[in-house]
Design an enzyme around this catalytic site. Structure first.
Site, PDB file in Angstrom:
ATOM      1  N   LEU A   1      78.427   3.591  34.427  1.00 19.12           N
ATOM      2  CA  LEU A   1      77.721   4.844  34.217  1.00 19.12           C
ATOM      3  C   LEU A   1      77.059   5.224  35.530  1.00 19.12           C
ATOM      4  O   LEU A   1      76.600   4.350  36.278  1.00 19.12           O
ATOM      5  CB  LEU A   1      76.645   4.701  33.124  1.00 19.12           C
ATOM      6  N   ASP A   2      76.998   6.528  35.815  1.00 21.73           N
ATOM      7  CA  ASP A   2      76.289   6.981  37.008  1.00 21.73           C
ATOM      8  C   ASP A   2      74.836   6.520  36.957  1.00 21.73           C
ATOM      9  O   ASP A   2      74.272   6.293  35.877  1.00 21.73           O
ATOM     10  CB  ASP A   2      76.312   8.510  37.103  1.00 21.73           C
ATOM     11  N   GLN A   3      74.215   6.419  38.114  1.00 18.18           N
ATOM     12  CA  GLN A   3      72.824   5.983  38.200  1.00 18.18           C
ATOM     13  C   GLN A   3      71.913   6.774  37.268  1.00 18.18           C
ATOM     14  O   GLN A   3      71.079   6.196  36.564  1.00 18.18           O
ATOM     15  CB  GLN A   3      72.321   6.126  39.643  1.00 18.18           C
TER      16      GLN A   3
ATOM     17  N   THR B   1      72.776   8.621  34.629  1.00 19.80           N
ATOM     18  CA  THR B   1      73.269   8.772  33.260  1.00 19.80           C
ATOM     19  C   THR B   1      72.755   7.593  32.440  1.00 19.80           C
ATOM     20  O   THR B   1      72.869   6.442  32.860  1.00 19.80           O
ATOM     21  CB  THR B   1      74.811   8.803  33.219  1.00 19.80           C
TER      22      THR B   1
ATOM     23  N   ARG C   1      80.433  16.010  34.315  1.00 19.59           N
ATOM     24  CA  ARG C   1      79.636  16.905  35.159  1.00 19.59           C
ATOM     25  C   ARG C   1      80.522  17.960  35.827  1.00 19.59           C
ATOM     26  O   ARG C   1      80.169  19.141  35.900  1.00 19.59           O
ATOM     27  CB  ARG C   1      78.882  16.065  36.193  1.00 19.59           C
TER      28      ARG C   1
END
Length: 319
Positions: free
Chosen positions: A138-140, A142, A238
């Protein structure tokens, strides 16, 4: 003396009688060629009725086949007492509801303060030895559910389910504006932005990418949207929501693409709404797959985090 995890076993059936042990390992236990090459060289890696044997032997109905994996640990990850939220844990898996703002795995410039540092510390304090093996990322910024496998066999099996499209991964996001139509599929290839290589864009020459979205609630200035990934491209949600004119609220990286097409008043409205949350309003709310050992279907859910819930309430309260 080398330490091993609890063996993974299979009792040979009448249907398998006379089959090569190698075939049983690959077809019944689902051991990949890569993992098979690795474990057959260890002292207790592969046994038949408790005895170490060559994988070319034939098996008989009632035989017990077992594979044992050597214990591992992440010697390159510094243990740190970083709190995290456990949703589920057993001998094979750890499911975590990740907070926003935390990086999953150490990277260049971020060797500490990550989820990995916290989990390695947690296992160390319990006297357990596992290597940190996230099945997905997961993105930082998110938040939400992420699965960590406790050994190579478990990691392999969940990864195969991901590739086969057998893993449920559902997200929720708060976006600018209300999508029209209210639900649909975004089928747009994604690749790096030539002008900003760290950013992705929808581009004809990109890699295939598919996202399904459904509007759950519509508000005056935004919407709560449910999203399911058909592919797993970097920043896919996104990028796709930006491509249809509805970037995620708080997404500083991708809102700039949308702002370029707006007038001064519209830009001010976007920036004002973005100021209410310090990160992209994206949360991995549901994760489901079959347990690699038991075959049991698992489904995990994580409620909307506080920052997104407060933003949702603010949107709903606006006349």
């Amino acid at each position: 003396m080398t330490a091993y995890y609890e063996p993974i076993t299979y009792e040979v059936t009448e249907q398998d009688n006379g089959m090569l042990l190698k075939t049983v390992l690959q077809k019944r236990l689902g051991v990949s060629r890569k993992l098979l090459s690795r474990i057959k060289l260890t002292e207790r890696g592969i046994t038949l009725n408790g005895e170490r044997v060559h994988i070319s032997v034939n098996v008989n109905a009632g035989d017990v086949v077992a594979i044992s994996l050597e214990k591992e640990f992440s010697e390159d990850i510094l243990p740190q007492p970083i709190p995290f939220n456990i949703v589920f844990e057993d001998d094979s898996l750890l499911i975590v509801n990740k907070d926003p703002g935390i990086i999953v795995h150490p990277t260049n410039g971020h060797y500490t303060g990550t989820l990995a540092n916290g989990i390695v510390y947690y296992w160390q304090e319990k006297g357990e030895m596992f290597r940190f093996r996230p099945v997905h990322r997961l993105d930082q910024d998110t938040s939400g559910l992420i699965a960590i496998a406790k050994n190579a066999y478990v990691h392999q099996h969940i990864s195969e389910q991901l590739i086969a499209g057998q893993v449920t991964k559902k997200y929720v996001a708060l976006v600018h504006g209300c999508p029209e139509p209210e639900e649909g599929a975004i089928d747009g290839p994604i690749d790096r932005d030539p002008a900003e290589p760290h950013r992705r864009i929808v581009i004809e020459t990109g890699y295939p990418a598919l996202t399904w979205y459904k509007t759950m609630s519509s508000y005056k200035r935004g919407a709560l949207v449910e999203l399911i990934l058909g592919t797993g491209r970097t920043h896919q949600i996104r990028v796709h929501m930006t491509s249809i004119g509805h970037p995620l609220i708080g997404d500083k990286m991708y809102r700039m693409l949308e702002l370029e097409s707006k007038d001064a008043l519209e830009r001010e409205a976007v920036l004002t709404l973005d100021s209410f949350i310090p990160r992209q309003a994206l949360h991995a709310c549901e994760l489901g797959f079959r347990h690699p050992i038991t075959g049991e279907p698992l489904l995990f859910q994580a409620p909307l985090p506080n920052d997104m819930e407060q933003l949702r309430i603010k949107l709903a309260d606006e006349a």
